[in-house]
Each structure stands twice: as C-alpha cells, then as structure tokens.
Design a protein around this motif. Structure first.
Motif, PDB file in Angstrom:
ATOM      1  N   ILE B  22      46.775  -0.952  34.014  1.00 18.96           N
ATOM      2  CA  ILE B  22      47.920  -0.077  33.744  1.00 18.96           C
ATOM      3  C   ILE B  22      47.752   0.611  32.388  1.00 18.96           C
ATOM      4  O   ILE B  22      47.913   1.834  32.271  1.00 18.96           O
ATOM      5  CB  ILE B  22      49.242  -0.887  33.772  1.00 18.96           C
ATOM      6  CG1 ILE B  22      49.506  -1.394  35.196  1.00 18.96           C
ATOM      7  CG2 ILE B  22      50.406  -0.024  33.289  1.00 18.96           C
ATOM      8  CD1 ILE B  22      50.642  -2.392  35.288  1.00 18.96           C
ATOM      9  N   ILE B  23      47.386  -0.191  31.371  1.00 20.85           N
ATOM     10  CA  ILE B  23      47.236   0.392  30.032  1.00 20.85           C
ATOM     11  C   ILE B  23      46.158   1.469  30.035  1.00 20.85           C
ATOM     12  O   ILE B  23      46.329   2.542  29.443  1.00 20.85           O
ATOM     13  CB  ILE B  23      46.899  -0.713  29.003  1.00 20.85           C
ATOM     14  CG1 ILE B  23      48.102  -1.644  28.832  1.00 20.85           C
ATOM     15  CG2 ILE B  23      46.499  -0.105  27.664  1.00 20.85           C
ATOM     16  CD1 ILE B  23      47.839  -2.829  27.932  1.00 20.85           C
ATOM     17  N   VAL B  29      46.133   9.192  30.708  1.00 19.74           N
ATOM     18  CA  VAL B  29      47.106  10.273  30.865  1.00 19.74           C
ATOM     19  C   VAL B  29      47.512  10.814  29.491  1.00 19.74           C
ATOM     20  O   VAL B  29      47.506  12.032  29.257  1.00 19.74           O
ATOM     21  CB  VAL B  29      48.351   9.777  31.641  1.00 19.74           C
ATOM     22  CG1 VAL B  29      49.424  10.852  31.649  1.00 19.74           C
ATOM     23  CG2 VAL B  29      47.961   9.401  33.062  1.00 19.74           C
ATOM     24  N   ILE B  30      47.832   9.889  28.560  1.00 23.20           N
ATOM     25  CA  ILE B  30      48.225  10.338  27.217  1.00 23.20           C
ATOM     26  C   ILE B  30      47.067  11.094  26.565  1.00 23.20           C
ATOM     27  O   ILE B  30      47.271  12.098  25.879  1.00 23.20           O
ATOM     28  CB  ILE B  30      48.642   9.148  26.327  1.00 23.20           C
ATOM     29  CG1 ILE B  30      49.788   8.359  26.981  1.00 23.20           C
ATOM     30  CG2 ILE B  30      49.077   9.643  24.949  1.00 23.20           C
ATOM     31  CD1 ILE B  30      50.151   7.090  26.230  1.00 23.20           C
ATOM     32  N   THR B  31      45.849  10.617  26.797  1.00 23.16           N
ATOM     33  CA  THR B  31      44.678  11.308  26.247  1.00 23.16           C
ATOM     34  C   THR B  31      44.660  12.757  26.723  1.00 23.16           C
ATOM     35  O   THR B  31      44.434  13.683  25.934  1.00 23.16           O
ATOM     36  CB  THR B  31      43.389  10.594  26.689  1.00 23.16           C
ATOM     37  OG1 THR B  31      43.449   9.235  26.267  1.00 23.16           O
ATOM     38  CG2 THR B  31      42.158  11.265  26.088  1.00 23.16           C
ATOM     39  N   ILE B 356      51.894   4.488  20.377  1.00 23.34           N
ATOM     40  CA  ILE B 356      51.684   3.064  20.642  1.00 23.34           C
ATOM     41  C   ILE B 356      50.795   2.899  21.873  1.00 23.34           C
ATOM     42  O   ILE B 356      49.896   2.055  21.899  1.00 23.34           O
ATOM     43  CB  ILE B 356      53.045   2.361  20.831  1.00 23.34           C
ATOM     44  CG1 ILE B 356      53.901   2.546  19.575  1.00 23.34           C
ATOM     45  CG2 ILE B 356      52.853   0.887  21.158  1.00 23.34           C
ATOM     46  CD1 ILE B 356      55.330   2.054  19.719  1.00 23.34           C
ATOM     47  N   GLY B 357      51.025   3.767  22.874  1.00 25.08           N
ATOM     48  CA  GLY B 357      50.223   3.713  24.097  1.00 25.08           C
ATOM     49  C   GLY B 357      48.737   3.881  23.819  1.00 25.08           C
ATOM     50  O   GLY B 357      47.904   3.150  24.359  1.00 25.08           O
ATOM     51  N   ILE B 358      48.410   4.845  22.951  1.00 25.22           N
ATOM     52  CA  ILE B 358      46.998   5.075  22.637  1.00 25.22           C
ATOM     53  C   ILE B 358      46.422   3.890  21.850  1.00 25.22           C
ATOM     54  O   ILE B 358      45.288   3.457  22.099  1.00 25.22           O
ATOM     55  CB  ILE B 358      46.825   6.404  21.863  1.00 25.22           C
ATOM     56  CG1 ILE B 358      47.038   7.594  22.809  1.00 25.22           C
ATOM     57  CG2 ILE B 358      45.453   6.495  21.212  1.00 25.22           C
ATOM     58  CD1 ILE B 358      46.043   7.688  23.958  1.00 25.22           C
TER      59      ILE B 358
END
Lengths: 364, 389
Positions: B22-23, B29-31, B356-358
């Motif tokens: 998931i991460i 996607v964030i990238t 935080i996601g990255i």
C-alpha cells in the motif's frame, strides 16, 4: 579582517570583474561590500511613508511580475501583515497602535541588498552575485532549488515558486539592477510621491539620515537600521518608532553572515588533512600492539617449550645415567656371581660348603 | 562464470507485505503528482518555511541514522576491535541504503532535481556549508557502495573483483571516517548562518560538534537496534560466528554509546552556558529542551551503562531504540521545531500528508531493499568460499 572573509570578498570581486567585462556593470571592478565606498543604496524614511502602495505597483510593472490578486489602489490589503512572495518583490505594511506614534506607521519591505549577503554566502552554486552597484542578483540558470538562501536570509526576503513543477525560481528584489545599468532609478524610488525613498551612494545616505535626525530633533530614533545590522545593508531605514514595532528584528547582531560559518568551513581542511594521519596512526598503533602481543606470546610459548625440552632432556639423561649404572651394577653382580659360583664349585668338589655361607655371598 | 539465480517466490500476503505494498503504491502516486504538479501540490512548504520533513527527517535524520557504517568499520578495522567484525557488513549495508535513500529524497525536495550535479559540474559555491555537505555525501555514498560491493561480488561469484575491493578496505575505511566527520558535522553547521531563526537553546557555535558526536551515538544505537531486528527476522540467515559475536557487539556498543552520550550531554550543557541561555530553560521551549537533553540523552546514557554492566540485552536493545528516537527528536528540533521559533503560530510549518507519505515510501523502499539483499547476499554470514577480511 580575517583571511576567509577577505578571500570571500575576493571571490565576489572576481565574479564582479567578469560581470564588468561583459559591459553590464558600470562601477567597474571596485571592491564589494563594506570596503566599497561607491556602493549605492536607498534610504527608507518610515516617518514619510503614507502607505499608498505606489511602490508596489511600480515594482510589479517594471519587473513584469504577475498581476496581483487585489488591485494596487485597494488599501484594504494593509489590514493584513504581508511579506514578499514569488509574485511580489516589495510590500508595504501598516502598523497601528504603536506607543508614541500619532497615527499608523508604514514600512516598506524588500531585499536589503546586504554588504555581505547571507544568500550569496549560502548558495552552493553561486547563483547570487553582489554587483559593483551594490545590488544582489540571482541567476536562475544555475539554481538547483535547495532553498538554503531562504533559510539563510535574516530578513526573510527570498521567495520560491513552489507552484511551478519544472522551472521554479527563487524570487526577490533586484534593486532594479537592469534599470541601474541603463542609468534609471529603481521603480519604487522613482514613483514614491512622498519622497520616503532616497536613492544614492550609501555613505551619502548615511550622512543624509544623520542630518535629518539633526534637523528634526525628536522625530527620529537615533539609529539607522542597516548601518551595521548583519554587517550592514545598502538599503537603510530610519524611523520615529522602535524598529521592533514596525516588524524589524532588533536582535540580528552586527556579524556578517560569512563570519558565522567561517569557523565551520575552516575546520574542513584541518579534518581532511589530519584525520587520515590520525586514523592511520591509530590503525598502525593497534596493529603494532597486536604484533607485539603476538610476538610476546610466541616468545613465551617458545620459552616454555625450551624449558620443557631442557627438563625432558635432563630427565632422560638422568634416566639414561641411572640405567647405565644399573646395567653396570647388574653386569658386575653377574660377573661376581659367576666368579663366586665358580669358586664354590671348586671348594665344594673336595668338601661340601655350608648353605648359610652361600646365602651371605649372594646378598652381598 | 555462473551467476546466481534469483528465485522470486510468489509474494506472500503477510501483514508486512500488504502494508508495504500500500505504501509503495501511494508513494508512486504522490511521486507522480510531485513531478508533474510541483512542490505546492504535495507539500506545505512556504516562503517562511523552505525546509520541511524531506529535509528535517529524510536528510537530517537519515544521514544521522546511517552513521552505523562508519562507526562500525572504524571500530573494527581502525581501532582493532576485531570481535565486532560480523557487525561490519550489516552496518555497511544499512549505511549504504540509508545514504542512497537520502539522495533519493533530495530529488523530491529540491526544485530542479536534474540539476543536483550542478554544484560540482557547473559552478562551485565553496563558501556554502551545503556545498561541503553535498560533496561529502556524494563521495561517501560512492565509498559505501564500494565497501558494500564485496558482498555483491561474492554473491555473483566475481572472485577477482571482490579480492581487489577487499584489499582497499583500510583506505576506504579511513576515507569514510573523514567524509563522515565532515558532513555529519556540516549538517549541523548549516544552521550557523541563521542565528536569528533558531532558538538560542539549540543555536550554538558548537552545532557542528553536536551533530558529529550525536551521529556516533546514532550509529552505535542503530547497529544494536538493527541487530535486534535482524535476529528476530533473519536468525536463520546468520552463521555460527555471527550468532556468537552478536551479543558481544550489542554489549560493547552499548558501553561505547553510554560514554559518548555522557560526553554529548556535557557538550550540550557547555552550549547552553556559552550562549548564556539558562534563562530560556524556564520557558516552554526550555521544558522541551530539557526533555530532549535529560529524557533522550542523559537517561539513555544511564540505561546503556546499566545494560552493559548487567549484560542485560533487553535493556540494551530497548535503550538503543530510545536513543535513536532521541536523535530523531534532536534533528527535528534543529530543523523544524525550534527553527522559526519567532514566527506566529499561523506561519509555522506542519507537513502535508503527502510529505509524510513520501517519507514513509522512502523508508519502506529501504526496508524492502535490505530484505532482498540480506536474503540473497552474504551479509549475516560469511561466504564459505572466501576468507573474511
């Protein structure tokens, strides 16, 4: 003046000399910063500013910045405290309710064009240049976008185009350097209707500021902001109210930015030169200690072996000697026995001998 | 030459694998958003707060926690502590992965990442401490890569290349310690230029020294911490020597960490004294500073000493995680929390969830890479065909 600071200025000078050769700087390759008496500057007089935002408008026009969200004649924006951003090189803020002031006080914010700029010192691609005219300009063609200049600037001036994905730039006032080169005044200075901005040589501006203070006793605080702050700036401010009250920090100190980092930079060659020597030394000492320990151990083992061997030899020799002696004794005994037997045989033949006598002879 | 076959087993849907998947998907996607829409779409960076957690965590914490490589190789090869030998390879591996991920994270943070080589190739800003950091990190990443290659060469069966690199061990170790000393300290020195923005309890002319000394603590603690994790999850990969030496490594490093923390604590006090910032201790920031210095420096120092003395591995491992957390807090304080302390609350920075996601994405990549390498290469065991170096 320390060596590193002089070297820093030298580099800046060299950069400026290249600039001058390109025919764009008009002051030639004279020294920069505090040592340059020809440095230009602007004096902002907070007692004169009326907060009309004309300077903001002119700045926007001459620098071809994007149009503002609210028009420049809308003075409602003064309700909020603003700062420079990616679309704005200069802003005027209004400060009200200041003790000792009769009405609101206005303060213009823009790059102060430090004599020894923190941004230029911090930039790892030298994107900032301190020009001979005093302006600090930015070259977007080399900028990586690390934004360390924004961390470094004590006046919180540089802004960043965060919304651009491919060509974000650092944005800040240029002192209208392109206009100065053409012999024009900075946009804000030219338009100011209240003569709150005075353009000139920095040393003249300092004199003008002092004469205003002398001519109007009580109108000004006895301080020219920027004369010494962070090593001095080319844009100077005088005010009738404490600078703190119009959003200017009074705790910046007088140390120019490059001085703050020169100690840490000075350590680099020392570590680079001495660490390998020290570490190799530690390694060599440890290896030598190991070797000596090994040699000592080996020597001790050898000595123990030798001792054991010598002892064994001695024991063997003793045993041999004993065996030899025993053997000799046995031979002698046998010989003696044989002789005695022979003698007895001789004596027994004429007359038999007593058994006791034979027993005695045997035990002897 | 026979290359080893990598057998990719079908992924098993363990809880770890599900979370990691998931991460990674969210991270990708964030990238995509970051590199098409820019920093504004993915971060809460502002003109007042040009550095967020991609610097505060990924760079400052990442580099500190990757210090295990230089600390362990120096202990083993330079200081002659050969009983730590089995700890060297895992430490070099995590160091290498750590630095590689720091550089990866920088690609997200800087505005024009394709220009990252500019400071070396186009124009050198040698008056900048960031130049020193960049140069040392680039060089040290190369050194760590070379130091790591013997494991890969053994895996690939490239005997001659492996033996060539092994012969360079001493030079590489010394070079690594020099580079680490320089950039670990320079990360602290980055903030020397902004005395007006960093709270006086954290700003100090000794910032460089603070960062260097605490990086030793971080390195020692991370080796203990990672060792504990490796024992839990990769026990079957360890050979007899590794298992035998592991407890000695943990206890020895705990003892060293205790001493270094004691020195670091005194240094921090000297910093406060030098700045004459004692009166700030009575403020909110002062309480936070005391929590950092007492709760995450002095107490770990004490418990490392207790653990080492009692030979209690539980205490040692727990304290290692505690000390690592202390380093994280310190780097956050200098880079984010005590930085811009003068600004009103509405101008302060708090990360966007995508930031935080990255950061999570990058840590996850590191763990996955570690798992792959430890499974396939001789990291936790000595390859039977080769002499240990």
């Amino acid at each position: 003046m320390s060596i590193s600071r002089r070297r820093f200025l030298g580099w800046m000078g060299a950069a400026g000399a290249g600039f001058a050769a390109a025919g764009r700087a008009h002051a030639g390759s004279s020294p920069r910063g505090a040592a340059n008496p020809e440095t230009l500057g602007v004096l902002f007089d907070a007692t004169r500013c009326i907060g009309c935002r004309k300077c903001e408008e002119a700045c926007n026009r001459v620098n071809e910045l994007p149009p503002p969200e609210r028009p420049f004649h809308d003075l409602g924006v003064l309700e909020k405290r603003r700062r420079t951003d990616a679309r704005t090189y200069t802003v005027v803020n209004r400060y009200t309710g200041i003790e000792g002031a009769r009405g609101p006080v206005y303060r213009k914010i823009q790059c102060n064009h430090c004599l020894e700029p923190a941004c230029a010192s911090a930039c790892f691609v030298r994107a900032f240049t301190k020009n001979a005219d005093g302006s600090v300009t930015y070259d977007e063609s080399v900028c990586v976008g690390c934004r360390y200049c924004m961390i470094a600037c004590p006046f919180e001036i540089p802004a960043y185009e965060y919304d651009k994905a491919f060509t974000p730039r650092v944005m800040k006032c240029t002192f209208c350097h392109p206009r100065l080169v053409q012999g024009l005044l900075p946009g804000c200075v030219e338009i100011c209707p209240a003569e709150a901005l005075t353009f000139g040589r920095r040393r003249d501006l300092l004199r003008i500021a002092r004469s205003r203070m002398a001519q109007s006793p009580g109108r000004y605080l006895d301080h020219i902001y920027g004369e010494f702050e962070m090593g001095g700036t080319t844009w100077l401010t005088i005010s009738g109210v404490p600078f703190r009250a119009i959003g200017m920090r009074e705790d910046l100190g007088t140390t120019p930015a490059p001085e703050l980092t020169k100690g840490a930079l000075g350590v680099v060659p020392v570590v680079a030169a001495m660490w390998p020597v020290l570490l190799t030394g530690i390694y060599a000492i440890n290896r030598r200690r190991d070797r000596i320990a090994r040699e000592e151990r080996e020597a001790a083992v050898a000595a123990a072996l030798a001792r054991a061997e010598a002892e064994a030899k001695k024991k063997l020799a003793e045993a041999l000697a004993k065996a030899d002696k025993d053997k000799k004794a046995a031979v002698e005994r046998e010989v003696k026995k044989a002789l005695e037997e022979a003698a007895r045989a001789r004596t027994e033949a004429p007359a038999p001998a007593s058994p006791e006598g034979g027993g005695e002879t045997k035990s002897g | 030459m026979q290359f080893p076959k990598v057998t990719l087993e079908r992924p098993r849907w363990t809880p770890f694998n599900i979370v990691a998947a998931i991460i990674v998907v969210v991270g990708l996607v964030i990238t995509g958003i970051r590199f098409t829409q820019g920093l504004a779409a993915t971060t809460r960076l502002s003109d007042y707060n040009p550095w967020g957690i991609w610097i505060g965590f990924d760079l400052l914490v990442g580099v500190a926690l990757a210090a295990g490589g230089y600390v362990t190789s120096a202990a083993c090869y330079l200081f002659g502590l050969k009983r730590f030998h089995t700890a060297v390879r895992p430490a070099i591996l995590t160091g290498f992965l750590g630095y590689a991920l720091v550089v990866l994270a920088l690609h997200y943070d800087v505005g024009r990442p394709w220009r990252l080589p500019y400071p070396f190739l186009v124009q050198q800003g040698t008056t900048s401490l960031l130049f020193e950091v960049a140069a040392c990190v680039a060089l040290y990443l190369t050194v760590l890569f070379i130091e790591w290659t013997p494991a890969a060469f053994e895996w690939l069966g490239l005997k001659r290349a492996r033996n060539l690199v092994v012969r360079l061990t001493l030079v590489l170790t010394i070079f690594g310690v020099v580079l680490s000393t320089l950039h670990q300290s320079s990360l602290g020195a980055l903030f020397l230029i902004a005395p007006s923005k960093l709270h006086p309890l954290w700003y100090s002319p000794y910032l460089a020294l603070f960062f260097f000394v605490s990086s030793i603590v971080a390195g020692l603690s991370m080796v203990i911490f990672e060792g504990a994790l490796a024992h839990r999850y990769f026990h079957h990969k360890m050979d007899e020597t590794h298992r035998r030496e592991a407890d000695g490594v943990a206890l020895g490093f705990a003892k060293a960490a205790s001493w270094v923390l004691a020195g670091y604590f005194v240094l921090k006090l000297v910093g406060v004294a030098q700045a004459d910032a004692w009166h700030h201790l009575a403020s909110g920031y002062g309480a936070w500073f005391l929590l950092e210095v007492v709760g995450f420096v002095l107490l770990p120092c004490f418990f490392f000493a207790v653990g080492a003395r009692e030979k209690n591995l539980r205490i040692v491992r727990f304290t290692a995680a505690w000390a690592v957390l202390g380093i994280v807090i310190n780097r956050f304080n200098v880079g984010l929390i005590a930085f811009n302390y003068h600004l009103p609350a509405e101008e302060r920075y708090f990360p966007h969830w995508m930031e935080i996601g990255i950061s999570l994405f990058i840590v996850t990549i590191g763990i996955l890479a570690y798992k792959f390498i430890v499974r396939h290469m001789p990291i936790l065991y000595a390859h039977p065909d080769y002499e240990p170096h």
